[in-house]
Design a protein around this motif. Sequence first.
Motif, PDB file in Angstrom:
ATOM      1  N   PRO A  50     -12.390 -12.585   3.282  1.00 15.75           N
ATOM      2  CA  PRO A  50     -13.720 -12.698   2.693  1.00 15.75           C
ATOM      3  C   PRO A  50     -13.851 -12.076   1.294  1.00 15.75           C
ATOM      4  CG  PRO A  50     -13.669 -10.806   4.128  1.00 15.75           C
ATOM      5  CD  PRO A  50     -12.292 -11.454   4.205  1.00 15.75           C
ATOM      6  N   HIS A  51     -12.744 -11.707   0.668  1.00 14.86           N
ATOM      7  CA  HIS A  51     -12.782 -10.960  -0.592  1.00 14.86           C
ATOM      8  C   HIS A  51     -13.503 -11.722  -1.708  1.00 14.86           C
ATOM      9  CE1 HIS A  51     -11.631  -7.995  -3.501  1.00 14.86           C
ATOM     10  NE2 HIS A  51     -10.886  -8.844  -4.197  1.00 14.86           N
ATOM     11  N   THR A  52     -14.345 -10.989  -2.442  1.00 11.90           N
ATOM     12  CA  THR A  52     -15.020 -11.538  -3.616  1.00 11.90           C
ATOM     13  C   THR A  52     -14.855 -10.564  -4.783  1.00 11.90           C
ATOM     14  OG1 THR A  52     -17.124 -10.502  -3.076  1.00 11.90           O
ATOM     15  CG2 THR A  52     -16.782 -12.742  -2.253  1.00 11.90           C
ATOM     16  N   SER A  57     -15.861 -15.851  -4.885  1.00  7.10           N
ATOM     17  CA  SER A  57     -14.849 -15.822  -3.837  1.00  7.10           C
ATOM     18  C   SER A  57     -13.449 -15.743  -4.437  1.00  7.10           C
ATOM     19  CB  SER A  57     -14.970 -17.078  -2.966  1.00  7.10           C
ATOM     20  OG  SER A  57     -14.008 -17.065  -1.950  1.00  7.10           O
ATOM     21  N   SER A  58     -12.661 -14.774  -3.967  1.00 10.33           N
ATOM     22  CA  SER A  58     -11.277 -14.599  -4.428  1.00 10.33           C
ATOM     23  C   SER A  58     -10.424 -14.141  -3.252  1.00 10.33           C
ATOM     24  CB  SER A  58     -11.228 -13.565  -5.562  1.00 10.33           C
ATOM     25  OG  SER A  58      -9.906 -13.400  -6.007  1.00 10.33           O
ATOM     26  N   PRO A  59     -10.311 -15.003  -2.235  1.00 13.64           N
ATOM     27  CA  PRO A  59      -9.607 -14.584  -1.024  1.00 13.64           C
ATOM     28  C   PRO A  59      -8.100 -14.440  -1.213  1.00 13.64           C
ATOM     29  CG  PRO A  59     -10.079 -16.925  -0.920  1.00 13.64           C
ATOM     30  CD  PRO A  59     -10.762 -16.389  -2.161  1.00 13.64           C
ATOM     31  N   SER A  90      -4.024 -13.681  -4.426  1.00 10.76           N
ATOM     32  CA  SER A  90      -5.016 -14.759  -4.431  1.00 10.76           C
ATOM     33  C   SER A  90      -4.310 -16.068  -4.780  1.00 10.76           C
ATOM     34  CB  SER A  90      -6.097 -14.469  -5.476  1.00 10.76           C
ATOM     35  OG  SER A  90      -5.546 -14.593  -6.781  1.00 10.76           O
TER      36      SER A  90
END
Length: 111
Positions: A50-52, A57-59, A90
């Motif tokens: 879920p990384h942002t 958004s930068s999963p 990423s």
Amino acid sequence: MSGSLLEAGAVIGCPHGGRVAPATPPPDGVRIGGVAVVTSDHPYLVTGCPHTVDGVSSPCTTVRWTAADTGVTVDGAPVLLDTSAAQCFSAALVPQGPAVVQAAQRKVSVR
């Protein structure tokens, strides 16, 4: 060097909670409890990260492993231990932090 052998069913995550797993099932080879041992040659993918960054958004999408030179190999490639270095990236190949091994197989000691 010591650590637990990683196999295809090891529970591994990215630093943001995504699930890390081999991109394809490892070929038939060395098995522990019926599950294939993985090596530094196996590509790993991340799902559900879920990384942002600044709301974008930068999963994590892939993991690169750096296996220690333990002298233990499968088909000529170093085996992975839970102590092996791993970096999540990423889709743009931006480093996002280390992979986290949450559960692995058996403890081994390599001299």
